[in-house]
Design a protein around this motif. Structure first.
Motif, PDB file in Angstrom:
ATOM      1  N   HIS A   4     -10.751  32.243  15.975  1.00  0.00           N
ATOM      2  CA  HIS A   4      -9.517  31.459  15.870  1.00  0.00           C
ATOM      3  C   HIS A   4      -9.684  30.066  16.460  1.00  0.00           C
ATOM      4  CE1 HIS A   4      -8.347  31.694  20.151  1.00  0.00           C
ATOM      5  NE2 HIS A   4      -8.859  32.919  20.133  1.00  0.00           N
ATOM      6  N   GLU A   5     -10.559  29.965  17.495  1.00  0.00           N
ATOM      7  CA  GLU A   5     -10.809  28.653  18.086  1.00  0.00           C
ATOM      8  C   GLU A   5     -11.625  27.786  17.131  1.00  0.00           C
ATOM      9  OE1 GLU A   5     -10.759  25.502  20.765  1.00  0.00           O
ATOM     10  OE2 GLU A   5      -9.568  27.344  20.742  1.00  0.00           O
ATOM     11  N   MET A   6     -12.615  28.423  16.483  1.00  0.00           N
ATOM     12  CA  MET A   6     -13.419  27.692  15.502  1.00  0.00           C
ATOM     13  C   MET A   6     -12.536  27.210  14.353  1.00  0.00           C
ATOM     14  SD  MET A   6     -16.798  28.970  13.419  1.00  0.00           S
ATOM     15  CE  MET A   6     -17.673  29.271  14.947  1.00  0.00           C
ATOM     16  N   GLU A   7     -11.625  28.080  13.910  1.00  0.00           N
ATOM     17  CA  GLU A   7     -10.707  27.725  12.835  1.00  0.00           C
ATOM     18  C   GLU A   7      -9.838  26.535  13.235  1.00  0.00           C
ATOM     19  OE1 GLU A   7      -7.845  30.433  10.191  1.00  0.00           O
ATOM     20  OE2 GLU A   7      -7.050  30.073  12.213  1.00  0.00           O
ATOM     21  N   LYS A   8      -9.316  26.575  14.447  1.00  0.00           N
ATOM     22  CA  LYS A   8      -8.457  25.499  14.924  1.00  0.00           C
ATOM     23  C   LYS A   8      -9.209  24.176  14.971  1.00  0.00           C
ATOM     24  CE  LYS A   8      -7.263  25.496  19.264  1.00  0.00           C
ATOM     25  NZ  LYS A   8      -6.566  25.925  20.501  1.00  0.00           N
ATOM     26  N   ARG A   9     -10.443  24.209  15.469  1.00  0.00           N
ATOM     27  CA  ARG A   9     -11.218  22.975  15.567  1.00  0.00           C
ATOM     28  C   ARG A   9     -11.529  22.400  14.187  1.00  0.00           C
ATOM     29  NH1 ARG A   9     -15.513  23.386  20.613  1.00  0.00           N
ATOM     30  NH2 ARG A   9     -14.040  24.184  22.169  1.00  0.00           N
ATOM     31  N   LEU A  26       3.603  25.231  18.452  1.00  0.00           N
ATOM     32  CA  LEU A  26       4.204  26.200  19.387  1.00  0.00           C
ATOM     33  C   LEU A  26       3.324  26.425  20.596  1.00  0.00           C
ATOM     34  CD1 LEU A  26       5.617  28.837  16.843  1.00  0.00           C
ATOM     35  CD2 LEU A  26       6.896  27.126  18.145  1.00  0.00           C
ATOM     36  N   GLN A  27       2.009  26.210  20.439  1.00  0.00           N
ATOM     37  CA  GLN A  27       1.063  26.346  21.555  1.00  0.00           C
ATOM     38  C   GLN A  27       1.009  25.083  22.417  1.00  0.00           C
ATOM     39  OE1 GLN A  27      -2.749  27.425  19.871  1.00  0.00           O
ATOM     40  NE2 GLN A  27      -1.828  29.052  18.589  1.00  0.00           N
ATOM     41  N   ASN A  37       1.482  26.051   7.917  1.00  0.00           N
ATOM     42  CA  ASN A  37       1.800  27.179   8.794  1.00  0.00           C
ATOM     43  C   ASN A  37       0.902  27.190  10.027  1.00  0.00           C
ATOM     44  OD1 ASN A  37       3.793  28.044   7.052  1.00  0.00           O
ATOM     45  ND2 ASN A  37       2.457  29.473   5.952  1.00  0.00           N
ATOM     46  N   LYS A  38      -0.387  26.877   9.828  1.00  0.00           N
ATOM     47  CA  LYS A  38      -1.311  26.832  10.968  1.00  0.00           C
ATOM     48  C   LYS A  38      -0.915  25.728  11.944  1.00  0.00           C
ATOM     49  CE  LYS A  38      -4.236  30.139  10.068  1.00  0.00           C
ATOM     50  NZ  LYS A  38      -4.433  31.274  11.024  1.00  0.00           N
ATOM     51  N   LEU A  39      -0.526  24.573  11.415  1.00  0.00           N
ATOM     52  CA  LEU A  39      -0.131  23.462  12.286  1.00  0.00           C
ATOM     53  C   LEU A  39       1.136  23.800  13.054  1.00  0.00           C
ATOM     54  CD1 LEU A  39      -0.863  20.420   9.936  1.00  0.00           C
ATOM     55  CD2 LEU A  39      -2.237  21.253  11.835  1.00  0.00           C
TER      56      LEU A  39
END
Length: 483
Positions: free
Chosen positions: A437-442, A478-479, A471-473
């Motif tokens: 999930h971190e790789m995806e976010k980056r 929210l984070q 949706n991801k953004l």
């Protein structure tokens, strides 16, 4: 005096990439996502410039331009969009927008439209004055000849050859006369053209430039005068030409001597009658455009060769501006070099750099075949190679100086340090230190950075839908992540 502010009315991710550069340039950035918020920000912070994205959900860019017409001292508005078209550009420019851009936003373009810093900022709440439309107060000028048109189109120079051209340019700037600007490549012909526009009574109208050497005759004609639907194969809709887009403002015809003789005749009609026909059209279009032209050739010799119409030459050459080469400008070489060094030091976040005496002498002795453009590029190279300075002749990389053993030792040390921070030896090791999930976010944030916040292009790069990206953004917001 506090830093000036630029207001962006847009989605945060579409403009965030340019904020660090504005900060480095000493400017503050404001952000609004609706008309009321924008007007409140304008009243409170008095921004010098507004960038507005008309596709912002729930925002009416035309309503902002209506407010601009009612309030004296309202900042100029630049419209920017991911997918521009001529019809939309004409609509916004005709209703008071300063300019119409297609993304991405970059500093090299933004700095050209920054208004000069005023001695006293106007009050945006004050009612509009009764000054007749189209007449503006003269632009402020500096007593020093080192720089003219402060805050925007800088003309740096103290040499008599430059000051004479500047004096003539200021004298004719507010007229309707055509101006022919000649000079070697790299002497700053387009900069002088922008200077003329900025100091004219058309400064709040469009400045449109086209390079006559960049397009073949049939495409250049369509670009200049537009075309009707069905005028030729591929003409699927009406297209407005540059002259229509420049209505009320200034048109720059760059490298005019490269224009075909047949097209020159059509251009002459525009200059004499202020009207033309679109390609494939039957209706005559009337325009109010002030024309400037540039050439790096001996245009009188081109006329004698029969490659340029004599009557068009006389019509363009009402006011001739002949720009001196850099080698003719004496000490302006070091003045310009210091200006560019300071500029690039600010761009790259470096401290002030000085020249060694041998470097200064090299600058004065070099013949500068590329003129000011070559000097600018050379100073960027020198700033990057000098690092903490001082700038020496070897940093110019012109073959006169070689790198010393100390320099090579420094490079070796950098390579050694880089090798010590080696990447993980295997994919398993990489995955263990970076969750999926971190790789995806980056990857998502990186794609937005590379596309200057354009969600559609970012989604295409990632191979996902715009809805999935949105949706991801929203999850990242929210984070607490600023996207």
């Amino acid at each position: 005096m506090s830093a000036r502010t630029v207001l962006f009315i847009a989605e945060p991710q579409s403009v965030a990439a340019v904020f660090p550069t504005l900060k480095e340039a000493g400017l503050q950035a404001g952000l609004a996502d609706n008309l009321n918020g924008a007007l409140g920000f304008i009243r409170k912070s008095h921004p010098c410039l507004i960038f507005c994205r008309p596709t912002l959900q729930g925002f009416d860019a035309m309503a902002l331009l209506e407010q601009a017409q009612k309030i004296d001292g309202f900042p100029p508005v630049v419209i920017f969009t991911a997918n521009g078209n001529a019809e939309e550009a004409t609509r916004f420019l005709g209703n008071g927008a300063r300019d119409y851009w297609v993304e991405p936003l970059v500093w090299d373009k933004i700095r050209l439209v920054l208004p000069p810093e005023p001695a006293d900022r106007p009050n945006p709440d004050a009612p509009r004055s009764a000054t007749p439309q189209g007449h503006r107060a003269p632009a402020a000028s500096q007593a020093s000849g080192a720089s003219s048109a402060p805050g925007r189109f800088h003309i740096i120079g103290r040499h008599d050859a430059v000051l004479r051209v500047l004096a003539l340019a200021r004298q004719v700037a507010r007229s309707r006369a055509t101006v022919l600007i000649s000079g070697e490549s790299g002497t700053g012909k387009e900069m002088f053209a922008r200077y003329l526009h900025h100091n004219s009574d058309r400064t709040d109208k469009p400045f449109v430039a086209i390079n006559c050497a960049a397009l073949p005759e049939h495409l250049l004609e369509s670009e200049l005068f537009g075309h009707e639907k069905g005028a030729f194969t591929g003409a699927i809709s009406r297209k407005l030409g540059k002259f229509e887009l420049a209505h009320g403002g200034t048109m720059l015809l760059d490298e005019i001597t490269e224009m075909d003789l047949g097209l020159q005749a059509k251009l002459l009609r525009v200059l004499q009658e202020s009207e033309f026909d679109r390609v494939g059209g039957v209706e005559t279009v009337s325009v109010d455009v002030r024309v400037l032209a540039t050439t790096n050739r001996d245009i009188e010799n081109v006329v004698r060769e029969g490659k340029f119409r004599q009557d068009l030459f006389y019509r363009l050459n009402v006011i001739p501006l002949k720009l001196p080469s850099l080698t003719e400008r004496g000490d302006d070489v070091t003045l310009l070099a210091e200006f560019f060094v300071n500029k690039f030091c600010a761009t790259y976040g470096l401290g002030q750099l000085a020249f060694t005496e041998s470097a200064k002498q090299w600058l004065m002795d070099y013949d500068w075949p590329g003129n000011v453009r070559e000097l600018q590029n050379l100073m960027e190279r020198a700033v990057l190679l000098a690092g903490t300075g001082p700038i020496q002749t070897r940093h110019f990389l012109m073959g006169d100086e070689q790198w010393t053993p100390d320099d090579l030792a420094g490079v070796s040390a950098d390579q050694k340090a880089a090798s010590e921070a080696a990447p993980p030896a295997s994919m398993d090791e990489a995955l263990s230190v970076m969750p999926l999930h971190e790789m995806e976010k980056r990857l998502i944030l990186k794609s937005l950075e590379e596309t200057t916040g354009n969600r559609t292009r970012a989604a295409e790069l990632l191979g996902i839908s715009v809805r999935t990206l949105r949706n991801k953004l929203n999850e990242y917001k929210l984070q607490g992540i600023d996207v």
